[in-house]
Design an enzyme around this catalytic site. Structure first.
Site, PDB file in Angstrom:
ATOM      1  N   ARG A  62     -32.171  46.267  53.551  1.00 28.58           N
ATOM      2  CA  ARG A  62     -33.211  45.246  53.727  1.00 28.58           C
ATOM      3  C   ARG A  62     -34.253  45.646  54.757  1.00 28.58           C
ATOM      4  O   ARG A  62     -35.370  45.133  54.758  1.00 28.58           O
ATOM      5  CB  ARG A  62     -32.568  43.900  54.088  1.00 28.58           C
ATOM      6  CG  ARG A  62     -33.459  42.718  53.741  1.00 28.58           C
ATOM      7  CD  ARG A  62     -32.900  41.399  54.229  1.00 28.58           C
ATOM      8  NE  ARG A  62     -31.616  41.087  53.666  1.00 28.58           N
ATOM      9  CZ  ARG A  62     -30.498  40.923  54.387  1.00 28.58           C
ATOM     10  NH1 ARG A  62     -30.524  41.046  55.696  1.00 28.58           N
ATOM     11  NH2 ARG A  62     -29.357  40.637  53.803  1.00 28.58           N
ATOM     12  N   ASP A 192     -57.007  38.943  57.666  1.00 28.44           N
ATOM     13  CA  ASP A 192     -56.803  39.538  56.345  1.00 28.44           C
ATOM     14  C   ASP A 192     -57.909  40.580  56.180  1.00 28.44           C
ATOM     15  O   ASP A 192     -59.075  40.249  55.969  1.00 28.44           O
ATOM     16  CB  ASP A 192     -56.895  38.437  55.275  1.00 28.44           C
ATOM     17  CG  ASP A 192     -56.671  38.972  53.864  1.00 28.44           C
ATOM     18  OD1 ASP A 192     -56.860  40.180  53.641  1.00 28.44           O
ATOM     19  OD2 ASP A 192     -56.327  38.167  52.982  1.00 28.44           O
ATOM     20  N   LYS A 217     -54.279  46.246  46.707  1.00 27.96           N
ATOM     21  CA  LYS A 217     -55.666  46.562  46.397  1.00 27.96           C
ATOM     22  C   LYS A 217     -55.964  48.037  46.686  1.00 27.96           C
ATOM     23  O   LYS A 217     -55.568  48.887  45.929  1.00 27.96           O
ATOM     24  CB  LYS A 217     -56.594  45.616  47.168  1.00 27.96           C
ATOM     25  CG  LYS A 217     -56.174  44.136  47.051  1.00 27.96           C
ATOM     26  CD  LYS A 217     -56.396  43.550  45.663  1.00 27.96           C
ATOM     27  CE  LYS A 217     -55.645  42.251  45.383  1.00 27.96           C
ATOM     28  NZ  LYS A 217     -55.935  41.140  46.274  1.00 27.96           N
TER      29      LYS A 217
HETATM   30  C1  LIG Z   1     -55.222  39.953  46.541  1.00 26.46           C
HETATM   31  C2  LIG Z   1     -55.440  39.454  47.888  1.00 26.46           C
HETATM   32  C3  LIG Z   1     -54.365  39.017  48.663  1.00 26.46           C
HETATM   33  C4  LIG Z   1     -52.973  38.890  48.138  1.00 26.46           C
HETATM   34  O1  LIG Z   1     -52.395  40.081  47.732  1.00 26.46           O
HETATM   35  P1  LIG Z   1     -51.283  40.126  46.589  1.00 26.46           P
HETATM   36  O2  LIG Z   1     -50.713  41.480  46.729  1.00 26.46           O
HETATM   37  O3  LIG Z   1     -51.989  39.879  45.291  1.00 26.46           O
HETATM   38  O4  LIG Z   1     -50.271  39.057  46.872  1.00 26.46           O
HETATM   39  C5  LIG Z   1     -54.626  38.608  49.948  1.00 26.46           C
HETATM   40  N1  LIG Z   1     -55.872  38.626  50.461  1.00 26.46           N
HETATM   41  C6  LIG Z   1     -56.922  39.042  49.748  1.00 26.46           C
HETATM   42  C7  LIG Z   1     -58.265  39.042  50.374  1.00 26.46           C
HETATM   43  C8  LIG Z   1     -56.753  39.462  48.433  1.00 26.46           C
HETATM   44  O5  LIG Z   1     -57.803  39.840  47.710  1.00 26.46           O
END
Ligand SMILES: *Cc1c(COP(=O)(O)O)cnc(C)c1O
Length: 396
Positions: A62, A192, A217
């Site tokens: 884990r 983020d 991404k």
């Molecule tokens: C896609 C995205 C997320 C979430 O990511 P996932 O891997 O799809 O859960 C968070 N913040 C932003 C800005 C995103 O574009």
């Protein structure tokens, strides 16, 4: 988990990061090291094992193993001032677990009004039920955010630029205001940073405490893996690590391997995404069917001056406002052939989605003359992409 590669340029660090010989052996790519169980020779060894549940010691699956640690180290090396990186099975998992690590019932969370909509959903669903109140702030607030602070304010979730409407926030000013606040508890700042990645915006050296990537991404870059990461200073590391462990967060070694492979080419991919997206954004600006283009590198974008001051580049995601109604937006997107219709972004392929940002706002109003079309510009030839967009314009 040290950050001793700081003297190398970022494009070098994405290639060399996390490749310590002791961790990954003599091969270029860390092998996929699959394991749940660690065997011990004797019960005494098993007992000694408890004390070894430290970073970089295999204790139980884990906490990950060498494949995940290698990726985590590589991401840590991209953030000057970072102590370590934790990996999660998605970007949303990274955001929710980081928030759970710093918040407790009774706290107030401040969230930027242009945040990724699942971040809002987590606040309005889970956090609200758990006794955390979320208040939203204007992404352009800057130092004025201090007016919203109260005794219960515990954390600020920032996203800059917002991944739908692309206003750029003054992150250093917001973090400085949080640090200057003399409340009962310190205010923790979380960002983020998925749009810019640490290649275009290093977060911790600008005052951010905890920086988050949807690695799904640009890190992965090939639309085939879900992954998230949280990188932090030493101060918040322990709380994040314990929360991740208690919440059972682990990225599989196979997915960590693919994410690490994606990371090696992230600098060249981002350069290509940047050039193509800018070219298309400028081209769209002159189209009669377009009301405005929402791209941080264009002077018309709210916060553009801050983008110029703080960022070293722009990535491949932006939006434009198409004149007309939802029906015309639908016809435009349906007529596209190279641009896929789908969520997510950061892969090698172009995508387009119509969006209604006004549905995800509460502190500010989103008003525009038309429908927002969000584009992810992939690695196809720019002229082919423009011809595809022409097809869309012709269809309305
Ligand atoms: C896609 C995205 C997320 C979430 O990511 P996932 O891997 O799809 O859960 C968070 N913040 C932003 C800005 C995103 O574009």
């Amino acid at each position: 988990m040290s950050n001793d590669e700081g003297d190398k340029k970022p494009a070098t660090r994405v290639v060399t990061g996390g490749r310590r010989r002791a961790l990954t052996g003599l091969v270029v790519n860390p092998p996929v090291w699959r394991a749940s169980t660690h065997l011990y020779d004797t019960v005494a060894d098993l007992e000694a094992g408890w004390g070894k549940n430290a970073d970089g010691n295999f204790f139980y699956g884990r906490r990950g193993g060498p494949t995940q640690w290698s990726l985590a180290e590589a991401l840590t090396e991209l953030e000057p001032g970072a102590h370590g990186t934790l990996l999660y099975p998605s970007g949303v998992a990274a955001i929710s677990c980081a928030l759970l690590a710093v918040l407790k019932p009774g706290d107030v969370l401040l969230m930027t009004d242009n945040a990724y909509d699942p971040s809002r959903s987590f606040a309005e669903g889970f956090l609200k039920n758990w006794g955390v109140e979320t208040r939203y702030y204007d992404p352009l607030a800057g130092a004025d955010i201090a007016a919203l602070f109260c005794d219960r304010t515990r954390a600020i979730l920032m996203e800059s630029p917002g991944s739908l409407t692309f206003e750029v926030s003054d992150i250093p000013a917001i973090c400085a205001a949080a640090k200057a606040h003399k409340g009962k508890r310190e205010i923790v700042t979380l960002l983020d940073n998925t749009w810019a990645t640490p290649l275009f915006f290093t977060a911790l050296d600008k005052g951010v405490d905890i920086t988050i990537l949807a690695a799904t991404k640009y890190v992965v870059g090939h639309s085939d893996v879900m992954a998230g990461s949280v990188t932090s200073t030493k101060r918040h590391w322990h709380a994040l690590r314990i929360a991740a462990q208690m919440l059972g967060q682990v990225l599989s070694p196979d997915d960590a391997y693919l994410a690490a492979r994606g990371l090696r080419t992230m600098a060249v991919r981002l350069k290509a995404h940047q050039a193509a997206a800018l070219d298309i954004a400028l081209w769209l600006q002159d189209r009669p069917e377009v009301t405005s283009v929402l791209h941080p590198a264009l002077p018309s974008c709210p916060g553009h001056d801050i983008w110029k001051r703080d960022f070293t580049g722009s990535s491949g995601l932006f939006a434009f406002v198409l004149k007309g109604d939802w029906e015309q937006a639908r016809r435009f997107v349906d007529a596209l052939d190279l641009f896929g219709i789908g969520y997510s972004w950061g892969g090698f392929e172009s995508l387009a989605v119509p969006k209604s940002p006004e549905e995800y706002r509460s502190a500010t109003r989103w008003d525009c003359d038309g429908i927002v079309i969000r584009l992810q510009i992939g690695l196809e030839d720019v002229e082919d992409l423009k011809a595809d967009l022409e097809r869309g314009f012709a269809a309305i």
